[in-house]
Design a protein around this motif. Structure first.
Motif: not given
Length: 587
Positions: A291-302
């Motif tokens: 779930c977490i991997t899929w959620l942040v896959d298209k976003a930029n953490l910074e």
């Protein structure tokens, strides 16, 4: 339904023509008969008297209505067909009901081969119903629910839960795509479609409409559904929107923050339940790592770390990320010794009011209607837009009124002039000497409030009294005769009504002989490599010139029928039915 349960000829006809629908009906009858909780004959009576109600008109812009209607048609396939048959043989040729019944029978009979067991549209309905039962209906119902924490009236304000819910949708879709888009065969909801697929004969080509087309259907449907879903939901996983899940599921928010503050952290593969996404009678579960991997896959953490909301409460978020227990900002019992009131206020002020796109559109529509009725003050830009729209609408109405008055004056003037010319000079002089009444004398005095209600009640009393006098003058026997000869709906006489019933019963009792000519071949769409039944290319905004230039550049041979249509200047659109000549143009 009575025909199907009592007449052997109808059962034989249905068992040969609609094999799967007839087997489903007989299975339903057996279940009702063998139900120990029902008294003798009660189940059959319920089956005979039961009929669908409150059916909404299907609209392809609202997929929830499509699956609902498809489910009704699939369940009542045989009663609908024989009802259409009775109406077709009862009503006069060319009337509205007879036309609808004929078109419905043609649609239900449509097949790609005369000896095919499963009609084309029945097999298509099986797929739509299965897809709705498996996933679509549950997600549609969830979107319409109130937020579990925000309470009644919060439907649409679900931004904090949407990203995680999209993962559940993608997870169900991936299950259908397994093993080269054959995973749906292992899902119980698609069992009827698999059976209907077996009842379709092979024709050699996909565009022939045989079993090859229905083997291609799941692949194309799921691919297009996924592409559409990604197009409309990609922004929910962007760096600007994803921080909304800080107010969502507490477990997901905790590990999202851990990923945000410690990028290289290892997320466990534990199963966690999501009670905020209760649907279909159960609470779904997900694996944290997936779930977490899929959620942040298209976003930029910074970028998310520098998000305005995150920076405003970053100290509280760091405590939540490093805490040993799960902290829910909307549940104070989980806060422990630390005070998260500031973060709670940010959620209510910044995240809770953010609605989904559809709800924002609905809010604007309702606000526009509310403004038009009550003139409630709104923002300056919206007020200017609304008032400008009202002004244009008022000008349009006034122009129409002026035009109607002008035409009325011209129509009234012509007969008056001819009449005056035939009158004697003395008569004309006498009319000219009569005083002209002022405009105020013709003004209608409006009645409002209590006086209007009082006058209305007086008129009703007078009307009731007149009706009673008429009833007394006719006599009781004559009045009963008049009432008995009228029905409440369309004022059809009793004799005509009885004749209609006899005709319907005669049609119901007659044997339905189906010939090969009664079979109608189904139209195959261009998505299934078929032809375009009817396509329009409008000659507006220069599109027609670009179309001709593109076809000329690619040396595409145009049919003579199209050339004749292009020369006809009276038509605003050009009809094209030559897919084989134009499909290479990719227009």
């Amino acid at each position: 339904m009575t025909q199907l349960l009592e007449r052997e000829d109808c059962q034989t006809d249905a068992s040969l023509t609609f094999v799967q629908a007839f087997e489903d009906l007989m299975k339903e009858v057996d279940d009702v008969v063998n139900d120990e909780n029902l008294m003798e004959d009660m189940g059959i009576d319920n089956l005979l008297s039961g009929c669908p109600t409150n059916i909404k008109e299907p609209n392809f812009g609202r997929w929830g209505t499509i699956t609902a209607v498809a489910r009704v048609v699939k369940k009542h396939w045989l009663p609908l067909f024989y009802m259409a048959k009775n109406v077709k043989e009862t009503e006069k040729a060319g009337c509205y009901l007879q036309t609808i019944a004929t078109n419905l029978m043609n649609l239900m009979n449509s097949q790609t081969a005369t000896n095919q067991q499963t009609p084309t549209h029945y097999a298509s309905l099986c797929w739509i119903v299965a897809f709705g039962d498996y996933m679509l209906d549950d997600h549609m119902d969830w979107v319409k629910m109130n937020d579990p924490s925000f309470g009644p009236g919060s439907y649409g304000n679900i931004s904090r839960l949407v990203p995680t819910h999209l993962f559940l949708l993608q997870k169900q879709l991936d299950l259908l795509k397994q093993n080269d888009y054959t995973g749906w065969r292992d899902v119980p909801e698609f069992a009827d479609f698999a059976t209907s697929e077996d009842g379709v004969l092979r024709r050699g080509e996909v565009n022939a409409g045989g079993r090859e087309m229905f083997e291609r259907l799941p692949v194309l449907f799921l691919q297009r559904f996924e592409n559409t879903m990604k197009t409309h939901t990609s922004k929910w996983r962007s760096s600007k929107t994803l921080p909304m899940i800080l107010a969502g599921d507490a477990v997901i928010a905790k590990w999202f923050l851990k990923k945000l503050f410690h990028n290289n952290i290892t997320i466990p593969d534990d199963e966690v339940s999501l009670p905020n996404h209760y649907m279909g009678g159960s609470t779904p579960t997900v694996k944290l790592n997936e779930c977490i991997t899929w959620l942040v896959d298209k976003a930029n953490l910074e970028e998310m770390l520098n998000h305005r909301i995150v920076q405003e409460i970053i100290d509280d978020l760091a405590i939540i990320a490093d805490a040993e227990t799960v902290i829910d900002l909307l549940d104070r019992s989980t806060w422990g010794d630390h005070d998260f009131s500031r973060s709670e206020a940010v959620i209510w002020n910044e995240i809770a009011p953010r609605a989904a796109h559809q709800q924002r559109v609905e809010n604007l529509v309702q606000t526009a209607g509310f403004l038009g009725q009550t003139h409630v003050e709104e923002s300056r830009d919206f007020k200017i837009w609304a008032l400008d729209s009202l002004r244009k609408e008022d000008e349009r109405k006034r122009r129409k009124q002026r035009e109607r008055r002008r035409r009325r004056r011209e129509e009234q003037a012509s007969p008056q002039q001819s009449q005056q010319s035939q009158q004697s000079p003395a008569r004309q002089e006498q009319q000219n000497q009569q005083p002209v009444k002022s405009r105020k004398q013709y003004k209608i005095q409006k009645v409002e409030g209590k006086k209007r209600l009082k006058l209305l009640s007086q008129w009703i009393d007078w009307k009731v009294e007149e009706i009673e006098k008429a009833r007394e003058s006719l006599g009781e026997s004559k009045m009963k005769t008049i009432i008995s000869n009228l029905s409440r709906d369309k004022k059809i006489s009793t004799d005509e009504k009885e004749e209609k019933i006899k005709q319907f019963e005669t049609a119901a009792n007659s044997q339905h002989e189906r010939t090969i000519d009664a079979k109608h071949l189904a139209d195959i769409t261009c998505w299934m490599e078929g032809s375009l039944v009817l396509s329009y290319f409008t000659k507006t905004n220069g599109a027609w010139d670009f179309l001709l230039a593109e076809i000329k550049h690619r040396n595409i041979k145009r049919p003579n029928k199209w050339e004749r249509g292009a020369k006809n200047k009276q038509k605003k659109t050009i009809r094209i039915k030559e897919w084989t000549d134009l499909k290479e143009a990719e227009l």
